[in-house]
Design a protein around this motif. Structure first.
Motif, PDB file in Angstrom:
ATOM      1  N   LEU A  28       0.953  -1.294  -0.228  1.00  0.00           N
ATOM      2  CA  LEU A  28      -0.135   0.138   0.329  1.00  0.00           C
ATOM      3  C   LEU A  28       1.314   1.353   0.115  1.00  0.00           C
ATOM      4  N   ALA A  32       0.743   4.075  -2.636  1.00  0.00           N
ATOM      5  CA  ALA A  32       0.926   5.929  -2.352  1.00  0.00           C
ATOM      6  C   ALA A  32       2.021   6.632  -2.634  1.00  0.00           C
ATOM      7  N   VAL A  67      -8.064   1.778  -1.087  1.00  0.00           N
ATOM      8  CA  VAL A  67      -7.414   2.191  -2.309  1.00  0.00           C
ATOM      9  C   VAL A  67      -8.503   3.092  -3.210  1.00  0.00           C
ATOM     10  N   ILE A  81      -4.232   6.199  -2.656  1.00  0.00           N
ATOM     11  CA  ILE A  81      -4.998   5.919  -1.106  1.00  0.00           C
ATOM     12  C   ILE A  81      -5.764   6.597  -0.706  1.00  0.00           C
ATOM     13  N   GLY A  85      -7.212   4.720   4.236  1.00  0.00           N
ATOM     14  CA  GLY A  85      -6.236   4.089   3.774  1.00  0.00           C
ATOM     15  C   GLY A  85      -5.137   4.790   4.401  1.00  0.00           C
TER      16      GLY A  85
END
Length: 120
Positions: A28, A32, A67, A81, A85
């Motif tokens: 993740l 980002a 996302v 994101i 998140g």
């Protein structure tokens, strides 16, 4: 005596289902940083499908999106994101750092003395 190296693996579960781990945090965070799930997956040696599956698994287990993807356009699509998140990534990173700090402290108290005084 060989110097010990304390290590730990952390993950969070909800009702026995994975909701965050260091591995997923990295995926993740790469999304980002790059704005692309494809680039994030490739950086981790995953296929796009596998990376997307890991994100979707987390979202299903959490019950909310992490996302948001926008398709196509002149510059191509991108993935961002969500605010939830971002909050989860920041909180999990802080949690992990604090756990590492606690691990070092407890190690110093419990096991480091054995390195200095191996004894019989």
């Amino acid at each position: 005596m060989t110097r010990f190296e304390p290590r730990q693996k952390l993950w969070l579960e909800a009702d026995g289902r994975l909701v965050m781990s260091g591995y997923r945090l990295r995926l993740l965070q790469l999304v980002a940083d790059t704005g692309s799930l494809a680039q994030a997956a490739a950086a981790m040696g995953l296929s796009y499908r596998r990376g997307w599956g890991k994100v979707k698994e987390l979202e299903a287990n959490l019950g909310s999106p992490l996302v948001r993807s926008e398709v196509g356009g002149a510059g191509g699509g991108h993935t961002r994101i969500t605010p939830k998140g971002e909050a989860l990534l920041a909180a999990y990173r802080r949690f992990s750092e604090r756990m590492d700090e606690a691990l070092r402290t407890i190690y110093a108290e419990e096991l480091a003395p054995l390195e200095r005084n191996p004894g019989p």
